[in-house]
Design a protein around this motif. Sequence first.
Motif, PDB file in Angstrom:
ATOM      1  N   PRO A 105      59.371 -27.965  -6.876  1.00  0.00           N
ATOM      2  CA  PRO A 105      60.237 -26.865  -6.420  1.00  0.00           C
ATOM      3  C   PRO A 105      60.238 -26.782  -4.886  1.00  0.00           C
ATOM      4  O   PRO A 105      59.196 -26.575  -4.276  1.00  0.00           O
ATOM      5  N   VAL A 106      61.409 -26.994  -4.298  1.00  0.00           N
ATOM      6  CA  VAL A 106      61.513 -27.075  -2.840  1.00  0.00           C
ATOM      7  C   VAL A 106      60.993 -25.821  -2.164  1.00  0.00           C
ATOM      8  O   VAL A 106      60.280 -25.883  -1.162  1.00  0.00           O
ATOM      9  N   SER A 107      61.355 -24.659  -2.702  1.00  0.00           N
ATOM     10  CA  SER A 107      61.096 -23.421  -1.970  1.00  0.00           C
ATOM     11  C   SER A 107      59.603 -23.109  -1.851  1.00  0.00           C
ATOM     12  O   SER A 107      59.188 -22.397  -0.955  1.00  0.00           O
ATOM     13  N   ASP A 108      58.772 -23.673  -2.724  1.00  0.00           N
ATOM     14  CA  ASP A 108      57.342 -23.364  -2.684  1.00  0.00           C
ATOM     15  C   ASP A 108      56.682 -23.775  -1.368  1.00  0.00           C
ATOM     16  O   ASP A 108      55.794 -23.081  -0.880  1.00  0.00           O
TER      17      ASP A 108
END
Lengths: 68, 756
Positions: free
Chosen positions: B385-388
């Motif tokens: 997950p990119v946003s992590d």
Amino acid sequence: MNEDKNYNMPWLCDKCKRELVLKKVKVRYLEGNFEVDLPKCPECNMVFIDEEMAVGKMLEVEKELEGK
Amino acid sequence: MDLDKLLETSDSCIHDEPPACTSCCPVHMDVIAFVGEMEKGDFDKAYKVMEKRVPFARIIGSICDHPCEKVCVRSDSGGTVKISELEKAAVSYGFSPPKNTIPLSKSKGRVAVIGGGISGMTAAFELDKKGYQVTLYEKSDRLGGRIWDYEGIALKKEVIEEEIAALVKQGIKTELNTLINKKRLEELAGEYDAVYLGTGVWEEELKIHPETFQVGDTSVFAGGKLANNNDSVIFSASSGRRAAASVDRYVKKISLSASREREGSFETPLKYETEGIEPVEAIGKASDIYSEDEAIGEAGRCLKCRCRKCIESCSHLTRFNISPKSYMRQINQNERIILGTHYANKMINSCTMCGLCREECFKGISMKAVIKETRESMVRRGKMPVSDHDFALKDMKFSNSKYFSMVRNQGEKAEYLFYPGCQLPASYPEYIGKIYKYLVSNMSGGAGIYLGCCGAPADWAGRQDLMQENIEIIKKTWEDTGRPVFILACSSCCSVFEKYLPEIAFVSLWEIFARKGLPQNNRISGKRVLSVHDACATRHNKEIHDSIRRIATLSGYEIQELKYSKEKTKCCGYGGLVYFANREQSADFVKHRIEESDNDLLVYCAMCKDLLAEGGKRTFHILDLIFAEDMERAALRKMPTLSERHGNRAQVKIGLLREIWGEEPDMDYEKQRDFKLIIPENVRQQMEDRYILSEDMAEVIDSSRKSGERFFNPQENSCLARLRLDNVTYWVKYEEKDEKILVKSVYSHRMEIVEE
Ligand code: SF4
Ligand code: SF4
Ligand code: SF4
Ligand SMILES: [Zn+2]
């Protein structure tokens, strides 16, 4: 296509001085492509996203897509 | 990722292994569930648990010779748990007659059972239940055998009679007063599909297989005293049951021996640590049998032996309430899914990769290693997950940009290169120059300075691509500056250098202070006590542990060690980028650590200081002891905002260049804007929670003022502007007041809106 004016909407496009209208707008993230009704300027097409939408529904969908 | 290896590691975790009592019990009574019900005072349920494994529970429960008690782990802390007494209590207060079941058709085959004692009755009962037509031969005029020895002692006559009657009622044929001899046995073996022999004594020596109970390779199976060579009631019952299972396999013509390793009594691989267990004396009984209250009390002494060592010490495993065993199975699942939701992602990104679990586990299982491999695999497969981790990785990029990164030598070539890392300058900009000056005057051979980020965020995020790139840059700088010894001030840097840059020699700044003495006399008067919260990244670095304690002593403090310290230290909640991926999880770490002691804490990692102080704990950084002017303020000093951290780094570079090298930096960190931002407290909080920097906010406002692209709300006289920067769209609501801009709210999203 829904061309109705969004009457509860106090925001105007500052550049075009136009009231916003609800229109189908394309939204995409990662592998996901959707069409959603969002207020936008009928002239310059700038789309309005409010805070509730960004930190609510949109964030939820983003997280969901990131988990796929 | 090697999933076979992962599952192998998962298998080696003993979390699910039974306690000593249950594994020793020949019928494997679930002691933990049993005492659990009893502790709640639910004797009915306790009896039900017992009935599930113990044949003729009402009888055996009253007379069992309880081998389980000999191995009870409680024995050295007040005496073994009196499981057999508890069973008697369960029989007395929890027995209810079994419900009448509809008899099965007995079509599987015909079996003769010889001997109506405990093992024979058990075998007959089991075979009947499996659908065999059973005939039970008994030489005397009643069933029960040795059970009758307990009549009037532990058992009432009526109870024995009722249980026997119930067995007969099932549909088992009984032939009483029938003595079977060797010749008759041979005939029966011919007449029936199989024979069970449970006569206690027999006229000849039999070759009985110890696991299958088969006699030679015949259709005869023997158990009870014949097989066990002892008088144990429970071993008798167990052999009857196991032989019945063999008979069933024999008749069905399937392997008698396959996967039966854990039948009967065995030694559990569980090693339950008894260290630190409070001794509690066994509860005595006022009469023959425990009263309900006595039984409840005794049940409470059971330790419910189960390996939870790593879970108990880790806020992450505690939050997800998971053992490494099932954790690894879930990772396995997560790795195999191609389409569909990866449910374990959130958990995987909530491990601080602190390595404490490995220190706690006598099997040496390391979730840190597992999580590192997993995250790297997720990145490779495009499933991270990119946003992590996006914000942390951008922060790293900033630190390695011209706004912070720089290398300067002292003279032509210095023997040392001070590398303070990225977080210390962000949290403590005012100390960097002081440290550098100290080094210049104390290190013969000279010391240069190198600002940048070691790459720890990339390592935590599973981004080996970025990590390797960064390592190459550091290596090249080292070569270019004539291979100096690095002086490190951050524990994460130390662990990165150890792992990725073994060719570069380094020494920790704390060792230098401890060896060369403190630069200024900040020695406090009176005895003040501190507890050291060691940094998890250097849990094995003894020199650092000792140096920190030495500096504290030199400064006049007394140290009281925490339960979890040095190689067993805990993480503050920043490690593994958990602070970014799961703030609630990060807060758990802070909370649990703070609760450990009332003393003020002493730390030597900027992020430990920031997180613990943010959690309300009086915390000193080791540099506070050396340089702080006001210790009270230092103790509670809160972490700078994410935006301030950028600013602080830039200021450190600018300050050093101007003051030491007399250079004017060629950067435009504080861009000239034609407005001044006013950011109220609530917006500041939004920025922290949503990872929005003031520099990005200013960019949005500036761009909207120049292009005119923004919304306007005449009712509240507000503007709302948006700007996409890299992979995030930022929105800022603001009001213009001459050259001042009052920011009213900020938010962002990653989705892309197609404006057409
Ligand atoms: S303490 Fe309880 S679980 Fe542990 S061995 Fe004894 S009875 Fe069994
Ligand atoms: S590495 Fe640390 S946070 Fe992760 S499971 Fe082990 S002890 Fe818990
Ligand atoms: S300490 Fe943790 S990982 Fe090790 S065996 Fe026990 S439950 Fe499993
Ligand atoms: Zn417009």
